[in-house]
Design an enzyme around this catalytic site. Structure first.
Site, PDB file in Angstrom:
ATOM      1  N   GLY A 230       0.829  -1.207   0.000  1.00 26.68           N
ATOM      2  CA  GLY A 230       0.000   0.000   0.000  1.00 26.68           C
ATOM      3  C   GLY A 230       0.849   1.237   0.000  1.00 26.68           C
ATOM      4  O   GLY A 230       2.059   1.175  -0.193  1.00 26.68           O
ATOM      5  N   ASN A 231       0.211   2.364   0.206  1.00 19.44           N
ATOM      6  CA  ASN A 231       0.936   3.636   0.249  1.00 19.44           C
ATOM      7  C   ASN A 231       0.332   4.506   1.345  1.00 19.44           C
ATOM      8  O   ASN A 231      -0.644   4.126   1.983  1.00 19.44           O
ATOM      9  CB  ASN A 231       0.896   4.313  -1.125  1.00 19.44           C
ATOM     10  CG  ASN A 231      -0.520   4.622  -1.546  1.00 19.44           C
ATOM     11  OD1 ASN A 231      -1.189   5.447  -0.925  1.00 19.44           O
ATOM     12  ND2 ASN A 231      -1.011   3.945  -2.580  1.00 19.44           N
TER      13      ASN A 231
END
Ligand code: C5P
Length: 222
Positions: free
Chosen positions: A29-30
């Site tokens: 993810g980020n």
């Protein structure tokens, strides 16, 4: 900004960060919080627009009265955007889309006991949703992208933004500087808004709501 000035406009907004699964319990993810995209949805709704919000992972509660739905991966986000595209006037791609996804998604939890001291992940490129929209949209539809860049120098930031604008082919690009300590998750933001020619058509620094209003004004002017 006059209340109701966006009445009759249909706006699709994406927010948050996609998550690309590795196995049933893990993902890549980020750090996107979704706050800027959600602030755009709230501001557009309050100005009278019909808003649809597609959220990837977000840290913020969703606005009431704004219809939308959640997605996880870039592929799901792409499907949702393509589905909504025909019925909107403006698309604002504020979501942080993972550039790559794992080639293999394990059906069962990856176990360290069964792997060595290093683990290599093979990744494949996700589709660039924004870059694909000009070819799918009607000429009068307005496509707005975001660019978060880790540059502190304004001229360099503008250069990166103009190059990205050319690659994506969108009508407007909202440029903001991010780093380890700013941008992500913050309640304030600073953006420069470029039109398709790379000309600065707006700038704002303030709460994400104030920045949202400046973006909406710039992309609906004229
Ligand atoms: O290329 P970069 O990720 O910096 O571009 C950011 C812009 O492109 C954002 O508007 C983001 O929503 C969009 N994007 C996309 N699909 C991707 C990567 C980014 O639509 N795979």
């Amino acid at each position: 900004d006059a209340a109701g000035d966006l009445r009759g406009k249909r706006i699709l907004i994406t927010a948050g960060g996609t998550r690309e699964p590795l196995d049933p319990v893990r993902y890549l993810g980020n750090r996107s919080s979704g706050k800027q995209g959600i602030a755009l949805a709230t501001a557009a709704h309050l100005r009278g627009a019909e808003v649809e919000l597609i959220t990837a992972s977000v840290d913020e509660t969703l606005p009431n009265h704004v219809p939308g739905h959640g997605v996880q991966t870039a592929a799901e986000l792409q499907r949702a955007v393509h589905e909504a595209l025909p019925r909107v006037d403006i698309v604002i791609m504020a979501a942080a889309v993972a550039d790559y996804r794992p080639v293999q998604v394990s059906e069962t939890k990856i176990k360290k006991e069964e792997r060595g001291d290093t683990l290599t992940l093979e990744l494949e490129k996700n589709p660039d949703i924004l870059a694909g929209l000009p070819a799918l949209s009607r000429p009068e539809q307005i496509i707005v992208g975001f660019a978060a860049e880790t540059s502190r120098d304004r001229e360099h930031l503008l250069e990166l933004g103009r190059a990205k604008l050319a690659r994506k082919g969108c009508d407007f690009l909202c440029l903001n500087a991010v780093g380890w300590n700013d941008g992500f998750g913050a309640d304030r933001n600073t953006v420069i808004i470029l039109d398709a020619t790379g000309t600065i058509v707006g700038e704002a620094s303030g709460t994400k709501r104030e920045v949202a209003d400046a973006i909406l004004t710039a992309v609906t002017a004229g």
